[in-house]
Enzyme design. Structure first.
Site, PDB file in Angstrom:
ATOM      1  N   SER A   1       0.819  -1.211   0.000  1.00 56.59           N
ATOM      2  CA  SER A   1       0.000   0.000   0.000  1.00 56.59           C
ATOM      3  C   SER A   1       0.855   1.264   0.000  1.00 56.59           C
ATOM      4  CB  SER A   1      -0.899   0.017   1.240  1.00 56.59           C
ATOM      5  OG  SER A   1      -1.606  -1.191   1.359  1.00 56.59           O
TER       6      SER A   1
HETATM    7  N1  SAH Z   1      -0.979  -5.123   3.996  1.00 53.65           N
HETATM    8  C1  SAH Z   1      -0.227  -5.358   2.780  1.00 53.65           C
HETATM    9  C2  SAH Z   1      -0.965  -4.928   1.530  1.00 53.65           C
HETATM   10  C3  SAH Z   1      -1.854  -5.958   1.160  1.00 53.65           C
HETATM   11  S1  SAH Z   1      -2.521  -6.080  -0.462  1.00 53.65           S
HETATM   12  C4  SAH Z   1       1.124  -4.728   2.796  1.00 53.65           C
HETATM   13  O1  SAH Z   1       1.420  -3.966   3.719  1.00 53.65           O
HETATM   14  O2  SAH Z   1       1.918  -5.015   1.902  1.00 53.65           O
HETATM   15  C5  SAH Z   1      -3.885  -7.121   0.010  1.00 53.65           C
HETATM   16  C6  SAH Z   1      -3.509  -8.522   0.388  1.00 53.65           C
HETATM   17  O3  SAH Z   1      -4.703  -9.142   0.839  1.00 53.65           O
HETATM   18  C7  SAH Z   1      -3.004  -9.365  -0.782  1.00 53.65           C
HETATM   19  O4  SAH Z   1      -1.764  -9.915  -0.451  1.00 53.65           O
HETATM   20  C8  SAH Z   1      -4.081 -10.443  -0.936  1.00 53.65           C
HETATM   21  O5  SAH Z   1      -3.563 -11.705  -1.332  1.00 53.65           O
HETATM   22  C9  SAH Z   1      -4.660 -10.503   0.463  1.00 53.65           C
HETATM   23  N2  SAH Z   1      -6.017 -11.050   0.572  1.00 53.65           N
HETATM   24  C10 SAH Z   1      -7.090 -10.837  -0.242  1.00 53.65           C
HETATM   25  N3  SAH Z   1      -8.164 -11.510   0.214  1.00 53.65           N
HETATM   26  C11 SAH Z   1      -7.764 -12.162   1.357  1.00 53.65           C
HETATM   27  C12 SAH Z   1      -8.418 -13.018   2.283  1.00 53.65           C
HETATM   28  N4  SAH Z   1      -9.702 -13.377   2.159  1.00 53.65           N
HETATM   29  N5  SAH Z   1      -7.702 -13.494   3.328  1.00 53.65           N
HETATM   30  C13 SAH Z   1      -6.398 -13.164   3.498  1.00 53.65           C
HETATM   31  N6  SAH Z   1      -5.725 -12.358   2.641  1.00 53.65           N
HETATM   32  C14 SAH Z   1      -6.397 -11.860   1.585  1.00 53.65           C
END
Ligand code: SAH
Length: 221
Positions: free
Chosen positions: A60
């Protein structure tokens, strides 16, 4: 420009854009974002921009990390659930501001890489789990804080609100349509849930995995 100059420039930009909590700014200053960014984007690690990580996901934008972390109103003694570990950057920021972070990611290779980063940085108060974070982490509930870093539909997943402690705060991007996502803050009070819309945002989708028991359709006999 040196990394240090870039870091100072980023912190000033975040402050101007509304990240005023000094503990949050301090965490962003001390967690090396470059350690969470792929080699190809190292030159942009301290820019205020989201960047691609593996498997079509993103780390992000620092401003979004700062504002969402601030919106959580974290206390030092709290237990926090994060859904969507991704690169691990947001979890590392949280780890500086609370007692323990539990973080769930559905893509195993991303989780393995994030865990390696936590070890390399000697961050020891993050526990991760591979799975569908929309179900939360029932064995460890309730959580005083829940942060979801992928965009859900119009309503927060019920398992997550059920796992929010009374007095607890959840911050989650909601909205369904990609262009209409908003960060929403949900509080559990004695009498139920309250909801505040905070600001527009764009996140990758929160995906629900099929239940583990689900197997391919059976062939007709
Ligand atoms: N917090 C992260 C950014 C995440 S992007 C950082 O600091 O880099 C969003 C993430 O959510 C992705 O890696 C995606 O695979 C995950 N995601 C999406 N749906 C999900 C779910 N149901 N359970 C767990 N992770 C999920």
């Amino acid at each position: 420009m040196t990394t240090n100059a870039r870091r100072i420039r980023l912190l000033m930009a975040l402050r101007r854009s509304g990240v005023t909590d000094t503990r949050v700014l301090g965490a962003i200053e001390t967690i090396p974002r470059d350690a969470f960014v792929p080699d190809a984007f190292q030159d942009q690690a301290w820019e205020d921009t989201a960047l691609p990580i593996d498997l079509g996901q993103t780390i992000s934008q620092p401003l979004v990390v700062g504002l969402m972390t601030q919106a959580l109103e974290l206390g030092e003694r709290q237990k926090v659930l994060e859904v969507g570990t991704g690169s691990g950057y947001q979890a590392a920021i949280l780890s500086r501001l609370c007692r323990r972070v539990y973080s769930i990611e559905r893509l195993k290779p991303l989780l393995d890489e994030a865990n390696r980063r936590f070890q390399a940085l000697r961050i020891h108060n993050i526990t991760t789990r591979h799975g569908d974070g929309t179900r939360g982490w029932p064995e460890l509930a309730p959580f005083e804080r829940i942060l979801v870093t992928a965009a859900g539909g119009p309503e927060p997943p019920k398992d997550l609100t059920d796992q929010l402690a009374v007095g607890g705060v959840m911050v989650i991007p909601l909205g369904g349509d990609y262009r209409e996502q908003r960060v929403v803050r949900i509080r559990r009070t004695d009498t139920g849930l309250t909801r505040e819309d905070l600001w527009p945002v764009r996140f990758v989708p929160l995906l629900s995995d099929p239940p583990a028991e689900a197997s391919p359709p059976e062939r007709p006999a």
